[in-house]
Enzyme design. Structure first.
Site, PDB file in Angstrom:
ATOM      1  N   GLY A 135       0.095  -1.486  -8.217  1.00 57.07           N
ATOM      2  CA  GLY A 135       0.802  -2.716  -8.525  1.00 57.07           C
ATOM      3  C   GLY A 135      -0.111  -3.729  -9.182  1.00 57.07           C
ATOM      4  CB  THR A 136      -3.676  -4.603  -8.615  1.00 56.43           C
ATOM      5  OG1 THR A 136      -3.506  -5.079  -7.282  1.00 56.43           O
ATOM      6  CG2 THR A 136      -4.744  -5.435  -9.318  1.00 56.43           C
TER       7      THR A 136
ATOM      8  CG  ASN B 123       1.947 -11.220  -0.654  1.00 56.33           C
ATOM      9  OD1 ASN B 123       2.250 -12.051  -1.512  1.00 56.33           O
ATOM     10  ND2 ASN B 123       0.745 -11.190  -0.106  1.00 56.33           N
TER      11      ASN B 123
ATOM     12  CD  GLN C 100       5.178  -7.074   0.193  1.00 60.70           C
ATOM     13  OE1 GLN C 100       5.907  -6.735   1.121  1.00 60.70           O
ATOM     14  NE2 GLN C 100       3.907  -6.708   0.118  1.00 60.70           N
TER      15      GLN C 100
ATOM     16  CB  SER D 195       2.875  -0.752  -5.571  1.00 61.63           C
ATOM     17  OG  SER D 195       1.825   0.078  -5.121  1.00 61.63           O
ATOM     18  CB  ALA D 196       4.396   4.725  -4.949  1.00 62.53           C
ATOM     19  CG  HIS D 197       0.851   1.347  -1.247  1.00 64.56           C
ATOM     20  ND1 HIS D 197       0.501   0.548  -0.189  1.00 64.56           N
ATOM     21  CD2 HIS D 197       0.518   0.665  -2.362  1.00 64.56           C
ATOM     22  CE1 HIS D 197      -0.024  -0.580  -0.644  1.00 64.56           C
ATOM     23  NE2 HIS D 197      -0.018  -0.537  -1.953  1.00 64.56           N
TER      24      HIS D 197
ATOM     25  CB  THR E 295      -4.901  12.806 -16.921  1.00 67.14           C
ATOM     26  OG1 THR E 295      -5.675  13.225 -18.038  1.00 67.14           O
ATOM     27  CG2 THR E 295      -4.036  13.953 -16.438  1.00 67.14           C
TER      28      THR E 295
ATOM     29  CB  CYS F 198      -5.359  -8.330  -1.064  1.00 65.48           C
ATOM     30  SG  CYS F 198      -4.245  -6.992  -1.501  1.00 65.48           S
TER      31      CYS F 198
END
Length: 390
Positions: A71-72, A151, A179, A199-201, A237, A325
């Site tokens: 995401g960053t 967040n 979020q 972001s996936a996580h 990649t 963070c």
């Protein structure tokens, strides 16, 4: 001891179905997606299938979706890519005082390069006023970036209205939806969004995979130069297993989002009400209604949040004192400060963020354990004793 995880805003546990999708890809689809042989074509097929799946989730076209490493990275690409692309057309960006550091830090860097940034103020609940955005946009404004859901305090912003203002003024509109993506509905067309980061996580997918939605026609300069991956926007990649896991996480979100949002909102409200009643001089941070379904952020007077966190951890309960963070920083939360909170009260804040695995029994355990911890810490606090004497 049964451990209770209430830090889902920092990261979520990868769903078993996501892990299976990743492992299958590692075993069977290991070719380089840029290669022309069958192994590469199979990997490319996985990526393009994921791209279509995730794009449809937010009502975007597949050719408007680009995979990144986080995401960053998506936030940095959106901001710097627009600035570098439109360098000759303007030098002004509008954002808010409560954005994530993944927005503020790139902007601080660009300010050293001559960029002008306006930081919109917010009310005590963390919401920005669309009228303030109208006043802030000038003829030099090239981008507005406002996060969808905060967040730390969970407040939701009026993204559709803000995006409409930008569309009317001919200014690109970006939202950090890290979020909210996979937790509440997002329609990039209806919400007037030009660029979106996710972001996936944060939705039970793998770490190290993000995405950036870029509406067709938006001019963008890449940050990474090298190969021609992701339409030359992001040389590297692609992480085929990670992207496959991201896609599976989105499929799960699509099937469970509405039900989970309702369930978590109910548990969230139960926890808030119980703590406000059981703990004197406690405060709910963020909007009381327009907030993320899983977010509880509260401040407790005359208590150090870190001490409360460590005491909860000894009871097997994981929470946060703010953004993951910045959790190692001794500085007060910039979000709570922007909401008008004193440094002392800000240091007494805790964020408890629920997830799919959170049960009512776990919430009941927190309600049982946390008030005595606050009472114990206050009994040792000279400041609390001084206030009591007054």
């Amino acid at each position: 001891m049964n451990r209770i995880y209430l830090d889902n805003a920092a990261t979520t546990q990868a769903a078993p179905e996501v892990i299976e999708a990743i492992q299958t890809c590692f075993r069977e689809t290991y070719g380089n997606p840029s290669s022309l042989h069958s192994f590469g074509l199979e990997a490319r097929g996985v990526i393009e299938s994921a791209r279509r799946n995730i794009a449809g989730f937010i009502n975007a076209s597949s050719d408007e979706l680009f995979f990144t490493g986080s995401g960053t990275e998506s936030n940095n690409t959106a901001i710097k890519g627009i600035v570098y692309s439109l360098r000759g057309k303007g030098d002004h960006i509008v954002t808010t005082a409560i954005e994530h550091h993944a927005i503020h830090e790139p902007l601080h860097f660009l300010e050293t390069q001559g960029l002008k940034v306006t930081y919109l103020r917010n009310d005590d609940n963390g919401q920005v006023d669309p009228d303030d955005l109208k006043k802030a946009i000038t003829g030099e404004t090239i981008l507005v970036s406002v996060m969808h859901g905060n967040n730390e305090i969970g407040t939701l912003e009026p993204i559709k209205e803000l995006g409409a203002i930008c569309r009317e003024r001919g200014v690109y509109f970006h939202t950090d939806a890290i979020q909210t993506f996979g937790h509440i509905p997002i329609d990039v067309r209806e919400m007037n969004i030009d660029l979106l980061s996710a972001s996936a996580h944060k939705l039970y997918g793998p770490k190290g995979v993000g995405l950036l939605y870029i509406r067709k026609g938006v001019q963008m300069t890449p940050l990474l130069h090298g190969g021609g991956q992701e339409k030359r926007l992001r040389a590297s990649t692609q992480d085929t297993p990670g992207i496959a896991g991201f896609s599976r996480a989105v499929e799960l979100a699509a099937s469970e989002m509405e039900k989970e949002a309702g369930r978590q909102s109910r548990l969230r409200d139960k926890l808030i009400a119980a703590l406000l009643e059981a703990v004197p001089e406690s405060t709910l941070n963020g909007h009381p209604k327009l907030r993320l379904p899983n977010n509880v952020n509260m401040s407790f007077a005359c208590v150090e949040g870190e001490a409360a966190l460590l005491n909860l951890d000894m009871e097997g309960i994981a929470v946060a004192t703010g953004s993951a963070c910045t959790s190692t920083s001794l500085e007060p939360s910039h979000v709570l400060t922007a909401c008008g909170m004193t440094h002392e009260l800000s240091h007494g804040s805790l964020r408890l963020s629920l997830g799919r695995t959170t049960t009512e029994e776990e919430i009941d355990q927190v309600i049982k354990v946390l008030p005595p911890i606050i009472a114990k810490l206050r009994a040792m606090s000279p400041l609390y004793k001084k206030q009591g004497a007054k």
